[in-house]
Design a protein around this motif. Structure first.
Motif, PDB file in Angstrom:
ATOM      1  N   VAL A   5      66.963 -57.263  -6.431  1.00 25.91           N
ATOM      2  CA  VAL A   5      66.214 -57.773  -7.584  1.00 25.91           C
ATOM      3  C   VAL A   5      67.125 -57.890  -8.809  1.00 25.91           C
ATOM      4  N   VAL A  58      64.327 -54.613 -13.937  1.00 27.82           N
ATOM      5  CA  VAL A  58      64.095 -54.606 -12.488  1.00 27.82           C
ATOM      6  C   VAL A  58      62.834 -53.795 -12.177  1.00 27.82           C
ATOM      7  N   CYS A  63      59.680 -55.677 -12.943  1.00 26.66           N
ATOM      8  CA  CYS A  63      59.350 -56.725 -11.962  1.00 26.66           C
ATOM      9  C   CYS A  63      58.852 -56.111 -10.655  1.00 26.66           C
ATOM     10  N   ALA A 117      59.823 -60.571  -6.984  1.00 31.48           N
ATOM     11  CA  ALA A 117      60.364 -59.792  -8.106  1.00 31.48           C
ATOM     12  C   ALA A 117      61.731 -60.334  -8.520  1.00 31.48           C
ATOM     13  N   ARG A 118      62.551 -60.661  -7.537  1.00 29.37           N
ATOM     14  CA  ARG A 118      63.880 -61.213  -7.846  1.00 29.37           C
ATOM     15  C   ARG A 118      63.764 -62.558  -8.575  1.00 29.37           C
ATOM     16  N   VAL A 169      62.970 -61.958 -12.323  1.00 31.90           N
ATOM     17  CA  VAL A 169      63.719 -60.978 -13.114  1.00 31.90           C
ATOM     18  C   VAL A 169      64.404 -61.599 -14.327  1.00 31.90           C
TER      19      VAL A 169
END
Ligand code: ADP
Ligand code: ADP
Length: 236
Positions: free
Chosen positions: A106, A126, A129, A157-158, A161
């Motif tokens: 992430v 991170v 997220c 999530a990545r 970010v």
């Protein structure tokens, strides 16, 4: 606030003597907070449209702006820079890096960003997220220690970010069983409720129907052009 505006976007592929008009005169406006789905049969131009939206490919004609920046005619380097800053991608295959922990997967876009962030700021962002996709309990795991649905939530999530202007989502549930697929769709819906702008391409009408603005592509053209921001669930 307008996030995405396309006017008269066309894409022609030329192979041998054959010309394929993959996109014809596409007008598309996406406002902050919209949840847009683009669906249609195989070959109608969905992937081509998503590639142009994500600056992975350039149109043959028309005009495209992201957050007011004209991105119609960029060099590859310029396109990559704007892509990293403004676009979050979610693919059918999660495209996580097996050797890295969930946390490091992430964090990756922040570590490669041109704007340097402190390790503490990276950790905070991170975790924010991971919280948004309900995965804070798996930060030290490797992707292959997670279920498919969990891996897709890490990929989401990545994508979030670096605070992109828009999430571009390509068949997010294609590799998932229906329960995990539903969970991923719930996650996207929740993110949209919290303000994330989403444009999702899918051939699955059940998932297309979950978006507030549902566009149908047929033979390179958009069939329904609803009033921006309005729900057309009734019309489907
Ligand atoms: P979808 O994603 O809806 O299945 P695509 O965007 O992949 O549709 O394809 C739209 C049309 O453009 C199809 O007729 C396809 O054959 C053609 N096409 C897509 N990519 C290329 C390419 N690189 N070269 C030539 N034709 C292409
Ligand atoms: P979810 O519904 O949250 O996606 P599942 O119900 O599929 O998760 O998985 C249940 C538990 O089994 C999870 O805690 C997950 O970490 C674990 N798990 C699933 N697949 C694997 C795997 N291939 N290797 C190790 N653990 C796994």
């Amino acid at each position: 606030e307008i996030k995405i505006q396309m006017r008269g976007i066309a894409k022609v592929f030329e192979t041998d003597e054959l010309e394929t008009h993959a996109l014809k005169n596409i007008d598309l406006t996406i406002y902050a907070g919209d949840y847009v789905s683009i669906s249609g049969p195989s070959g109608c131009g969905k992937s081509t449209l998503l590639s142009i939206l994500g600056l992975l490919d350039m149109p043959s004609g028309g005009e495209y702006t992201i957050e007011g920046v004209n991105v119609t005619e960029l060099s590859l380097d310029q396109a990559a820079e704007i892509r990293n800053a403004k676009i979050g991608f979610i693919f059918q295959s999660f495209n996580l890096i097996d050797e890295l922990s969930v946390f490091d997967n992430v964090a990756l876009p922040l570590r490669y960003s041109s704007e340097k962030m402190s390790e503490q700021a990276i950790t905070e962002r991170v975790n924010e997220c991971l919280q948004a996709v309900d995965m804070t309990h798996r930060t030290g795991h490797k992707p292959n220690q997670l279920s498919g649905g969990q891996q897709q939530r890490i990929a989401i999530a990545r994508a979030l970010v670096a605070k992109p202007a828009i999430l571009l989502v390509d068949e997010p549930t294609g590799n998932l069983d229906s329960k995990s697929g539903d969970q991923v769709m719930d996650t996207l819906e929740q993110l949209n409720k919290n303000g994330t702008t989403i444009c999702m391409v899918t051939h699955d009408p059940r998932y297309a129907n979950m978006a507030d603005i549902q566009l149908k592509l047929l033979d390179g053209s958009i069939l329904t052009t609803p009033v921006p921001g309005a729900s057309i669930k009734e019309a489907v």
